[in-house]
Structures are given as C-alpha cells and as structure tokens.
Scaffold this motif. Structure first.
Motif, PDB file in Angstrom:
ATOM      1  N   ARG A  44     -48.176 -40.198  22.832  1.00 33.63           N
ATOM      2  CA  ARG A  44     -47.292 -41.283  22.399  1.00 33.63           C
ATOM      3  C   ARG A  44     -47.596 -41.698  20.955  1.00 33.63           C
ATOM      4  O   ARG A  44     -46.685 -42.023  20.181  1.00 33.63           O
ATOM      5  CB  ARG A  44     -47.443 -42.481  23.339  1.00 33.63           C
ATOM      6  N   LEU A  45     -48.867 -41.652  20.585  1.00 35.53           N
ATOM      7  CA  LEU A  45     -49.257 -41.985  19.223  1.00 35.53           C
ATOM      8  C   LEU A  45     -48.729 -40.958  18.238  1.00 35.53           C
ATOM      9  O   LEU A  45     -48.238 -41.320  17.154  1.00 35.53           O
ATOM     10  CB  LEU A  45     -50.787 -42.085  19.117  1.00 35.53           C
ATOM     11  N   THR A  46     -48.790 -39.679  18.615  1.00 32.87           N
ATOM     12  CA  THR A  46     -48.268 -38.635  17.718  1.00 32.87           C
ATOM     13  C   THR A  46     -46.752 -38.797  17.532  1.00 32.87           C
ATOM     14  O   THR A  46     -46.244 -38.593  16.432  1.00 32.87           O
ATOM     15  CB  THR A  46     -48.577 -37.232  18.254  1.00 32.87           C
ATOM     16  N   VAL A  47     -46.050 -39.169  18.616  1.00 37.38           N
ATOM     17  CA  VAL A  47     -44.608 -39.407  18.502  1.00 37.38           C
ATOM     18  C   VAL A  47     -44.332 -40.570  17.562  1.00 37.38           C
ATOM     19  O   VAL A  47     -43.440 -40.501  16.693  1.00 37.38           O
ATOM     20  CB  VAL A  47     -43.994 -39.705  19.897  1.00 37.38           C
ATOM     21  N   PHE A  48     -45.105 -41.637  17.705  1.00 40.27           N
ATOM     22  CA  PHE A  48     -44.946 -42.811  16.840  1.00 40.27           C
ATOM     23  C   PHE A  48     -45.165 -42.446  15.380  1.00 40.27           C
ATOM     24  O   PHE A  48     -44.394 -42.848  14.494  1.00 40.27           O
ATOM     25  CB  PHE A  48     -45.936 -43.898  17.268  1.00 40.27           C
ATOM     26  N   LEU A  49     -46.207 -41.656  15.112  1.00 34.94           N
ATOM     27  CA  LEU A  49     -46.525 -41.275  13.733  1.00 34.94           C
ATOM     28  C   LEU A  49     -45.455 -40.357  13.149  1.00 34.94           C
ATOM     29  O   LEU A  49     -45.092 -40.494  11.976  1.00 34.94           O
ATOM     30  CB  LEU A  49     -47.896 -40.593  13.685  1.00 34.94           C
ATOM     31  N   ILE A  50     -44.958 -39.415  13.973  1.00 30.06           N
ATOM     32  CA  ILE A  50     -43.913 -38.508  13.498  1.00 30.06           C
ATOM     33  C   ILE A  50     -42.654 -39.286  13.125  1.00 30.06           C
ATOM     34  O   ILE A  50     -42.054 -39.066  12.060  1.00 30.06           O
ATOM     35  CB  ILE A  50     -43.602 -37.438  14.567  1.00 30.06           C
ATOM     36  N   VAL A  51     -42.244 -40.207  14.013  1.00 32.52           N
ATOM     37  CA  VAL A  51     -41.057 -41.030  13.750  1.00 32.52           C
ATOM     38  C   VAL A  51     -41.267 -41.882  12.508  1.00 32.52           C
ATOM     39  O   VAL A  51     -40.363 -42.035  11.669  1.00 32.52           O
ATOM     40  CB  VAL A  51     -40.734 -41.919  14.967  1.00 32.52           C
ATOM     41  N   ARG A  52     -42.477 -42.412  12.377  1.00 32.22           N
ATOM     42  CA  ARG A  52     -42.801 -43.254  11.221  1.00 32.22           C
ATOM     43  C   ARG A  52     -42.694 -42.470   9.914  1.00 32.22           C
ATOM     44  O   ARG A  52     -42.125 -42.940   8.925  1.00 32.22           O
ATOM     45  CB  ARG A  52     -44.224 -43.793  11.380  1.00 32.22           C
ATOM     46  N   ILE A  53     -43.225 -41.252   9.915  1.00 35.81           N
ATOM     47  CA  ILE A  53     -43.188 -40.404   8.725  1.00 35.81           C
ATOM     48  C   ILE A  53     -41.746 -40.056   8.355  1.00 35.81           C
ATOM     49  O   ILE A  53     -41.357 -40.080   7.181  1.00 35.81           O
ATOM     50  CB  ILE A  53     -44.024 -39.126   8.945  1.00 35.81           C
ATOM     51  N   ILE A  54     -40.941 -39.719   9.377  1.00 39.11           N
ATOM     52  CA  ILE A  54     -39.532 -39.377   9.128  1.00 39.11           C
ATOM     53  C   ILE A  54     -38.786 -40.548   8.507  1.00 39.11           C
ATOM     54  O   ILE A  54     -38.007 -40.388   7.556  1.00 39.11           O
ATOM     55  CB  ILE A  54     -38.856 -38.933  10.439  1.00 39.11           C
ATOM     56  N   ILE A  79     -40.066 -43.042   6.759  1.00 43.04           N
ATOM     57  CA  ILE A  79     -40.555 -43.275   5.398  1.00 43.04           C
ATOM     58  C   ILE A  79     -39.916 -42.284   4.427  1.00 43.04           C
ATOM     59  O   ILE A  79     -39.507 -42.644   3.312  1.00 43.04           O
ATOM     60  CB  ILE A  79     -42.097 -43.156   5.355  1.00 43.04           C
ATOM     61  N   ARG A  80     -39.805 -41.037   4.839  1.00 43.49           N
ATOM     62  CA  ARG A  80     -39.206 -40.016   3.980  1.00 43.49           C
ATOM     63  C   ARG A  80     -37.723 -40.293   3.747  1.00 43.49           C
ATOM     64  O   ARG A  80     -37.196 -40.047   2.654  1.00 43.49           O
ATOM     65  CB  ARG A  80     -39.396 -38.632   4.612  1.00 43.49           C
ATOM     66  N   LYS A  81     -37.034 -40.789   4.788  1.00 43.50           N
ATOM     67  CA  LYS A  81     -35.622 -41.134   4.615  1.00 43.50           C
ATOM     68  C   LYS A  81     -35.449 -42.248   3.613  1.00 43.50           C
ATOM     69  O   LYS A  81     -34.516 -42.240   2.799  1.00 43.50           O
ATOM     70  CB  LYS A  81     -35.024 -41.520   5.970  1.00 43.50           C
ATOM     71  N   LYS A  82     -36.341 -43.236   3.650  1.00 47.21           N
ATOM     72  CA  LYS A  82     -36.278 -44.340   2.710  1.00 47.21           C
ATOM     73  C   LYS A  82     -36.537 -43.857   1.293  1.00 47.21           C
ATOM     74  O   LYS A  82     -35.908 -44.323   0.321  1.00 47.21           O
ATOM     75  CB  LYS A  82     -37.287 -45.431   3.092  1.00 47.21           C
ATOM     76  N   ASP A  83     -37.492 -42.946   1.149  1.00 42.83           N
ATOM     77  CA  ASP A  83     -37.828 -42.414  -0.176  1.00 42.83           C
ATOM     78  C   ASP A  83     -36.674 -41.627  -0.777  1.00 42.83           C
ATOM     79  O   ASP A  83     -36.476 -41.601  -1.988  1.00 42.83           O
ATOM     80  CB  ASP A  83     -39.076 -41.536  -0.086  1.00 42.83           C
ATOM     81  N   ASN A  84     -35.921 -40.963   0.089  1.00 40.88           N
ATOM     82  CA  ASN A  84     -34.796 -40.165  -0.391  1.00 40.88           C
ATOM     83  C   ASN A  84     -33.574 -41.029  -0.682  1.00 40.88           C
ATOM     84  O   ASN A  84     -32.666 -40.622  -1.362  1.00 40.88           O
ATOM     85  CB  ASN A  84     -34.421 -39.082   0.622  1.00 40.88           C
TER      86      ASN A  84
END
Length: 336
Positions: free
Chosen positions: A319-329, A331-336
């Motif tokens: 569940r933590l890995t899912v949370f981190l993956i979603v979080r990273i995605i 953040i990248r969308k915001k940066d773009n």
C-alpha cells in the motif's frame, strides 16, 4: 426492519470491516492447520481432532468475502483494476523470493509465472471483477419483484456447485464447477447484490440469524463432506454472519482502526493463495517438528497471529508503494 445501522463518516460499516479482519485471521488459521502435520493424526488426540474440524468451520470466511463484495458491489474502474493486478503481481514476487530464501527454489522466471497463474482466488476474483460491471447494470435495470424471483434459481446453482465437488473423478469433477471456481464467486456476488436491492435481509429477525448459525456451525464442524466453500451450509452461515455483524454496534475508535486495516485483507488473502500457504506450512513443520501430533492449541494460535501480522506488514508495504507511485505521478503532472 433494521434501520439503525451504524457507519463512519465515509459510510463504511464498522461491523463489516471488523468481520473482514476476523475472517482473514480465520483464513490464516485454516492454512496453518491445513499445512501443518495435524491431518494424519486428526483422530489420535482430542486437541488435534478439534483443530482439524475447526479448519472446516473456517471455510466460511471465503464465502463471507465474496458476499461482502456482492452486497456492497464492485465499482469497476481502471485504477482499481490496475491495483488488483498489482496485488497479484506483488504477492507472487514476495512468495517467489520467500521460496528461494526458505526452500532454495531455483531462481527461474517460469517459477514466478506459475505462482502468479496458480493463485486460484486471484484468478477467479479477477474474472468476477471484470464481469461485475455487466452484472451490476443488468441487476440495476431489473425490477425488484423480478430480482426476488431470481433467488430460487440461484439456490439451485449453489446446490449444483456443491454436488459437483462431491462427484467422483470419473464423472469429471473439476474446480471450474465447484469449490475453487469463478462460478461460485459470481453466484454469491449476484445473491449479495439481489439481497441488497430487495432488502430481504433487513426483514429477518436477529434471533433467526442466530439460530441459523447455531445449526450451520455444528454441521460444518462435524460433517466433513459439507465443509467446502460451495456447501449450502457454508454459504448460509456466511450470509447470517454478514447480517449479524452489519447490525453490530461498534465503537467509533474500533471502526476507525478496522477501516484502516480492512483494505489489506484482500491483499493478505491473495498473498496466502499465491503460495505463501505452502511457505507458512513448511515453516509450521519446522516450528513444531515435522509430523508431531501433540501440538498445543495456544502454540498454533501464536503462530497464526505471527503469520497474520507478517502478511499485514507485507501488504502495508504494498500500500505504501502504491501511495508513493501515485504521489510521484501527481508531482510530475504538476511539473509538466
């Protein structure tokens, strides 16, 4: 009719979330007993006999999971589908490396693929998940009186499912007809949806539910031929347990804890069916000395608790890995 069902702010029923956890712990106990060396000595001492027959009773948990899915309905989405696939893949990888570590299994990709494909609950639940939108649409468009008429045919399907598991192999008995089948999960799911839509369960007196359990539990405990997931007594006990826990008044703090833990129960169930049952069984043999029949019930309980919390920790990591993956995605969308 029962109208005072308690839920938390998110609309989740604390009793049902607690039932998920209890059933999952029972499922772990089932595997600990089943993959220990008790079975060959089931009649040699009262304690082994009790644990062996308790295993039959714990089969109810699998039907409870399917009925909960049906009663509340599976809401299909690509995100949930990908999450379900990730649970299956993550569980298979964990079991794969655990087998290498504990039992010196060869590091071959084919072994990982076999673990993934041989996970019966994940495989059949995935079929149910993919079919659920079509089932939901059909039942939503069906009138209440017609839904009530569907209950009896479903009962005959349950009986057929059960009889299929009792046929000798010469008659072509297969899991696709009986116990470990998508057909069984789908029929239980449909029954759950129908009972939700028609409100039939709410009309049943609590005393009747208790009496039903008092009949079903002894039958499942003593009559080994009626112990399977597809047994009508097992399904009836699952439905009665569900409704009793749905009506159970649960403390707000307990509800919050149960709601936090319960999302991991599906992950733990799939993890155990991915082959970790063989792993825990192999470790049971080491822990209790192979083929020792005079085993302490408390020792089994302690071991089952350890296995449960280890599996819970593993799913928290998932569940933590899912949370981190979603979080990273995000953040990248915001940066773009």
């Amino acid at each position: 009719m029962i109208n005072n069902i308690q839920t938390n702010r998110g609309g989740r029923n604390g009793g049902i979330e607690l039932l998920r956890i209890l059933c999952m712990f029972g499922f772990v106990c089932l595997h600990v007993i089943g993959y220990s060396s008790i079975a060959p000595f089931g009649n040699q001492n009262p304690q082994s006999w009790f644990l062996l027959h308790l295993r039959y009773l714990l089969n109810v948990g699998v039907d409870v999971f399917a009925f909960i899915s049906g009663y509340y309905g599976i809401r299909f989405s690509i995100r949930k589908f990908l999450n379900l696939l990730y649970i299956g893949i993550f569980s298979s990888v964990i079991v794969f490396f655990a087998e290498i570590y504990f039992f010196d299994v060869d590091l071959r990709i084919i072994n990982l693929v076999q673990i993934f494909l041989n996970n019966w609950y994940f495989r059949e639940y995935l079929i149910l998940f993919l079919l659920s939108p079509f089932i939901n649409i059909y039942l939503e468009q069906t009138k209440k009186e017609n839904l009530e008429k569907m209950i009896l045919p479903l009962v005959f399907i349950f009986i057929w499912n059960f009889l299929a598991t009792q046929l000798p192999s010469s008659f072509g008995q297969t899991d696709s007809l009986g116990n470990h089948s998508a057909m069984l999960l789908i029929t239980i799911y449909i029954l759950g949806r129908i009972l939700n839509k028609t409100g039939c369960l709410e009309k049943i007196n609590t005393g009747v539910l208790v009496v039903t359990l008092m009949i079903c539990f002894p039958v499942l405990f003593y009559v080994s031929r009626l112990k399977d997931f597809s047994s009508p007594f097992c399904i009836l006990a699952a439905i009665s347990l569900f409704e009793l826990f749905r009506r159970l008044p649960v403390n707000a703090r307990v509800t919050n804890v149960a709601c936090f833990l319960s999302p991991s129960m599906l992950g733990i169930l799939i993890l155990h069916n991915a082959g970790s049952n063989q792993i825990s069984g192999g470790l049971v043999h080491r822990y209790f000395d192979t083929y020792e029949c005079n085993l302490s019930g408390l020792a089994f309980l302690k071991y089952a608790i350890n296995i449960f919390f280890i599996a819970l920790f593993i799913d928290f990591v998932r569940r933590l890995t899912v949370f981190l993956i979603v979080r990273i995605i995000r953040i990248r969308k915001k940066d773009n």
